[in-house]
Each structure stands twice: as structure tokens, then as C-alpha cells.
Design a protein around this motif. Structure first.
Motif, PDB file in Angstrom:
ATOM      1  N   ALA A 278     -11.074  60.606   2.953  1.00 57.19           N
ATOM      2  CA  ALA A 278     -10.617  59.465   3.752  1.00 57.19           C
ATOM      3  C   ALA A 278      -9.097  59.362   3.749  1.00 57.19           C
ATOM      4  O   ALA A 278      -8.509  58.719   4.618  1.00 57.19           O
ATOM      5  CB  ALA A 278     -11.232  58.167   3.218  1.00 57.19           C
ATOM      6  N   LEU A 279      -8.441  60.015   2.753  1.00 57.68           N
ATOM      7  CA  LEU A 279      -6.976  59.974   2.690  1.00 57.68           C
ATOM      8  C   LEU A 279      -6.349  60.859   3.767  1.00 57.68           C
ATOM      9  O   LEU A 279      -5.203  60.642   4.156  1.00 57.68           O
ATOM     10  CB  LEU A 279      -6.511  60.423   1.295  1.00 57.68           C
ATOM     11  N   ALA A 283     -11.486  65.716  12.068  1.00 57.72           N
ATOM     12  CA  ALA A 283     -12.473  65.416  13.107  1.00 57.72           C
ATOM     13  C   ALA A 283     -13.888  65.353  12.532  1.00 57.72           C
ATOM     14  O   ALA A 283     -14.703  64.498  12.917  1.00 57.72           O
ATOM     15  CB  ALA A 283     -12.394  66.460  14.214  1.00 57.72           C
ATOM     16  N   LYS A 284     -14.203  66.258  11.597  1.00 60.98           N
ATOM     17  CA  LYS A 284     -15.543  66.272  11.010  1.00 60.98           C
ATOM     18  C   LYS A 284     -15.807  64.995  10.228  1.00 60.98           C
ATOM     19  O   LYS A 284     -16.907  64.427  10.270  1.00 60.98           O
ATOM     20  CB  LYS A 284     -15.702  67.486  10.102  1.00 60.98           C
ATOM     21  N   LEU A 286     -14.529  62.066  10.767  1.00 52.57           N
ATOM     22  CA  LEU A 286     -14.741  60.971  11.714  1.00 52.57           C
ATOM     23  C   LEU A 286     -16.106  61.091  12.396  1.00 52.57           C
ATOM     24  O   LEU A 286     -16.787  60.076  12.621  1.00 52.57           O
ATOM     25  CB  LEU A 286     -13.628  60.963  12.748  1.00 52.57           C
ATOM     26  N   ASP A 287     -16.530  62.324  12.714  1.00 49.55           N
ATOM     27  CA  ASP A 287     -17.861  62.515  13.315  1.00 49.55           C
ATOM     28  C   ASP A 287     -18.960  62.080  12.345  1.00 49.55           C
ATOM     29  O   ASP A 287     -19.951  61.454  12.748  1.00 49.55           O
ATOM     30  CB  ASP A 287     -18.065  63.984  13.697  1.00 49.55           C
ATOM     31  N   ASP A 288     -18.776  62.449  11.065  1.00 52.08           N
ATOM     32  CA  ASP A 288     -19.759  62.049  10.050  1.00 52.08           C
ATOM     33  C   ASP A 288     -19.802  60.532   9.899  1.00 52.08           C
ATOM     34  O   ASP A 288     -20.872  59.940   9.668  1.00 52.08           O
ATOM     35  CB  ASP A 288     -19.421  62.695   8.707  1.00 52.08           C
ATOM     36  N   LEU A 289     -18.637  59.903  10.034  1.00 50.53           N
ATOM     37  CA  LEU A 289     -18.568  58.450   9.922  1.00 50.53           C
ATOM     38  C   LEU A 289     -19.307  57.795  11.099  1.00 50.53           C
ATOM     39  O   LEU A 289     -20.032  56.806  10.916  1.00 50.53           O
ATOM     40  CB  LEU A 289     -17.108  58.005   9.896  1.00 50.53           C
ATOM     41  N   ILE A 290     -19.148  58.377  12.284  1.00 42.55           N
ATOM     42  CA  ILE A 290     -19.864  57.871  13.462  1.00 42.55           C
ATOM     43  C   ILE A 290     -21.371  58.051  13.284  1.00 42.55           C
ATOM     44  O   ILE A 290     -22.168  57.147  13.601  1.00 42.55           O
ATOM     45  CB  ILE A 290     -19.379  58.588  14.733  1.00 42.55           C
ATOM     46  N   MET A 291     -21.786  59.205  12.743  1.00 41.41           N
ATOM     47  CA  MET A 291     -23.207  59.473  12.527  1.00 41.41           C
ATOM     48  C   MET A 291     -23.786  58.483  11.508  1.00 41.41           C
ATOM     49  O   MET A 291     -24.922  58.017  11.644  1.00 41.41           O
ATOM     50  CB  MET A 291     -23.392  60.913  12.043  1.00 41.41           C
ATOM     51  N   LEU A 292     -22.992  58.175  10.489  1.00 42.40           N
ATOM     52  CA  LEU A 292     -23.432  57.211   9.487  1.00 42.40           C
ATOM     53  C   LEU A 292     -23.675  55.846  10.129  1.00 42.40           C
ATOM     54  O   LEU A 292     -24.669  55.176   9.834  1.00 42.40           O
ATOM     55  CB  LEU A 292     -22.379  57.099   8.381  1.00 42.40           C
ATOM     56  N   MET A 293     -22.792  55.468  10.999  1.00 42.70           N
ATOM     57  CA  MET A 293     -22.933  54.181  11.682  1.00 42.70           C
ATOM     58  C   MET A 293     -24.164  54.176  12.588  1.00 42.70           C
ATOM     59  O   MET A 293     -24.878  53.176  12.686  1.00 42.70           O
ATOM     60  CB  MET A 293     -21.670  53.875  12.491  1.00 42.70           C
TER      61      MET A 293
END
Length: 407
Positions: A278-279, A283-284, A286-293
Motif C-alpha cells: 500500500a506504500l 496497478a495489480k 489497485l485491481d486486487d483492491l477493486i476485486m476485494l470491494m
């Protein structure tokens, strides 16, 4: 003889019980024999656990003897024999209460005949002695001075039917009759179980007290979100109909679901943002964060929200003794069971509650069975389990900081 063996019914008919009676000496003086037919009244009958007396005709007396072998009491709500079915009902409107508890002269006979599949049925509202009492007394639960169907205030719907009548057809006729009473006379009655009575001693209130004799009770909590939750819960536990109990208790659990889902979402995002990636997010990441959401959005479904809430707030071990037999994993659970088994048990409970609720609130034509529904003869047990589950959920919600609640 059947009554003597069952130790259930007392009666005071002189050919059976007159002191010193000898059949050989009866009418020895040449008096004409008394003609006793089916309409002859036997006075002074009572159940062995009750001091209430009532009269039976000879035909009713013989019929009551037969039911000791052939009749059956179903879930303390229905007596079923090959000749007729009796269902216990309670008033649920002001006019129905007035009818049940008012002037006896206002209780007019309202029989109706129905012909279906080349068979004739007769249905009516009654408030006199029925075999329901006899089997209820055998099962246990009658008071000393009161037993069901011996009081004019206890009401039943009786359906006379052919011996090959299906329970579904009989139930359909009862519902149609109750519908007509409601829409025509505004007499609303609810089919329900007769409450179990195990003696006044067992009804005595025994509070929890401390060593100084002071009653222990939790501090009342009316902080934000809780008053509405209390109202939903109380609407469930005070409903006379088991189905309404279950529906409202599940509604109370789902009231907390929004809070559980939000906290789960926050925890998942927080854990991801605490990682070293997170520091310097790429792109990966952020994509994983979108998938988590997107994964969290699955909890917007009612069934998934209910499952997450029960797994988060409920203690499977405490629920186990109250689980219906259909929930095999939960009902057989113990303190020694591993965490995986306990999670499976809670999953099964949430599926059962969700499917059963959907079945109860949807018309049959609009509902497809999932296989997780609770059998009708276990609904009262499921209601008790749902009651405890809702209590655990409410306690969990009340323990949260106000700012964490969604209401």
C-alpha cells in the motif's frame, strides 16, 4: 375398559360406577329396561387431572374410547381421526375476542358444507368438549382446574370428513372457512399450538439474585438503533402464530446485518491497506483492491447477509440444545466440537432460516423449494432457536460503540 387402562377419563354413569351395583340384580323387580341410545347423556365426566366437569353423549363416549387407539394429536394444535379433524384457534381481532369471551348466547352455530372430489365435508366453529382434550391430557399440560376444550372460551374449527380425506384438503377447507369468518363477520382467528402447561409450580418466576438478595438484570440500553430493534424482536416473540414469530425474529437479525457487513468491509479494506504494497501501490494492487470491494458486494444478498450476521454474532454451542432435528450438525454440537464443525452448524442454521422465511412469505406458486426449509412439524422448535439467535445478535449490536452501528 379402555378408559380404565388409560387412566385418563373419570365418569359417573350409574351402570358403570354406582356403588354396590350388580348387573345381575338390575331390573330384578321387573321394571322395563331403560333404553339407552347414542343421544343418552352421561353426566359428570372429567379428566383425571382436572376438576372441571362436562357431559358426553353415549355416542361421544364410545368415540372417545376409540380415539385412544386411532386418533392422534399433532403438534398440540390439531386432533385428527378417520371421522373428523379439530384445529385449535385463538381470536386475533377485537370482534373475535368479544365472540370468544363474551355472552355465550352470541356463539351461534355457523356450519358450512363443502363438496369437493365427490366427497362432502362439514366445517364449523365449536367450543365444547372434544377428543383434543383427552389426548392433550395424556401428553401432559392441563391445569388442575382447567383443560382445553372444556372451557367455552377455547375455540376449535371442526371438520367432519370421509375416512380417506387428505390432511391437505382438510387444511384447505379450514383456511377457507377462517377466511369467510374474517371477511364476512370480521371474526379473525389464528391457528396455533395449545400452550404447554406443566403445573403452577413450574411457572413460578425465579429471578437471578446476588449475595445480598438484589435482583440482577442488565442495565437498560436505549441508545441509537436499539429501540427499533427491540420493537421488531418483541413483535416476534409475542406473535401467537409460529410463522409470524419466525419471520419477525429473522427480521430482527437482519436489522443488524447492515452493521455487520459494514464492519466486515472496513476490516477487509483496513487489512489490505496495512500491507507494505500500500506504500507504493501498482496497478495489480489497485485491481486486487477493486476485486476485494466487489467480493464484499456479495453480502448485499439477503441470504449472505444473514449468514455473515449469524456467524459473526452467534454462539453455536448455546444454540445447539434448541436446534430442531432437521439441523443435524447444530443439534448434535458440543463444547468439544471443533471450529470448522461449529461454522458449518451456523451456516446450516442461516440457510434454514433464510429458506424457511422465504417459503413462509411467498405464495406457493411463486416459490421453489431449496431443500433447506424447516419441516412444518419442527417450526415451533426453529422459532425457539431463532429467538435465542436474535437475542445473541441484539446483545452483540448493543455492545458496539454507537458510531459503529448502522440503523
Amino acid at each position: 375398559q379402555k378408559f380404565e387402562e388409560s387412566c385418563t377419563l373419570n365418569y359417573d354413569w350409574y351402570p358403570f360406577h354406582e356403588e354396590g351395583f350388580d348387573p345381575a340384580d338390575h331390573h330384578k323387580d321387573g321394571d322395563d329396561d331403560e333404553i339407552i341410545n347414542g343421544d343418552y347423556i352421561i353426566e359428570g365426566c372429567s379428566l383425571r387431572t382436572s376438576n372441571v366437569y362436562f357431559d358426553l353423549s353415549v355416542s361421544e363416549f364410545l368415540e372417545w374410547a376409540d380415539i385412544l387407539e386411532s386418533g392422534q394429536l399433532i403438534d398440540r394444535s390439531e386432533y385428527r381421526s378417520s371421522k373428523y379433524t379439530v384445529v385449535y384457534v385463538v381470536p386475533s381481532s377485537e370482534k373475535a375476542h368479544s365472540y370468544a369471551y363474551g355472552d355465550k348466547s352470541t356463539k351461534l352455530d355457523m356450519p358450512q358444507k363443502v363438496t369437493t372430489d365427490n366427497a362432502t365435508y362439514e366445517v364449523q366453529l365449536i367450543s365444547h368438549a372434544t377428543p383434543f382434550s383427552l389426548l392433550l391430557e395424556k401428553e401432559g399440560g392441563c391445569e388442575k382446574d382447567y383443560c382445553s376444550s372444556l372451557s367455552d372460551n377455547d375455540l376449535f374449527v371442526k371438520v367432519d370428513h370421509p375416512s380417506n380425506a387428505s390432511p391437505k384438503t382438510v387444511s384447505d377447507i379450514i383456511d377457507a372457512y377462517l377466511f369467510e369468518l374474517s371477511t364476512t363477520f370480521f371474526l379473525d382467528f389464528t391457528r396455533t399450538r395449545y400452550p404447554f402447561f406443566d403445573g403452577w409450580d413450574n411457572l413460578e418466576f425465579t429471578p437471578i439474585v446476588d449475595d445480598k438478595g438484589k435482583v440482577r438484570i442488565r442495565t437498560l440500553n436505549i441508545s441509537n438503533g436499539l429501540p427499533e430493534l427491540y420493537r421488531i424482536y418483541l413483535k416476534g416473540v409475542t406473535a401467537s402464530d409460529i410463522e409470524h414469530q419466525i419471520i419477525n425474529l429473522i427480521k430482527a437479525i437482519e436489522y443488524v446485518s447492515a452493521t455487520v457487513i459494514r464492519l466486515s468491509f472496513h476490516d477487509a479494506i483496513r487489512q489490505r491497506l496495512l500491507s507494505s504494497k500500500a506504500l507504493a501501490p501498482d496497478a495489480k494492487f489497485l485491481d486486487d483492491l477493486i476485486m476485494l470491494m466487489e467480493d464484499q458486494n456479495s453480502y448485499k444478498k439477503d441470504s449472505e447477509a444473514l449468514r455473515l450476521t449469524i456467524k459473526t454474532c452467534c454462539d453455536a454451542t448455546q444454540l445447539a440444545p434448541h436446534a430442531p432435528p432437521v439441523l443435524k450438525t447444530l443439534s448434535s454440537l458440543s463444547e468439544a466440537s471443533d471450529a470448522k464443525t461449529k461454522n458449518t452448524a451456523l451456516d446450516d442454521l442461516s440457510k434454514c432460516l433464510s429458506s424457511t422465511r422465504n417459503q413462509l412469505v411467498h405464495a406457493k406458486a411463486n416459490y421453489t423449494l431449496t431443500g433447506n426449509e424447516c419441516p412444518s412439524d419442527q417450526l415451533s422448535t426453529l422459532a425457539g432457536c431463532a429467538n435465542l439467535a436474535a437475542t445473541q445478535v441484539i446483545r452483540w449490536f448493543a455492545g458496539l460503540p454507537i458510531e459503529s452501528r448502522v440503523f
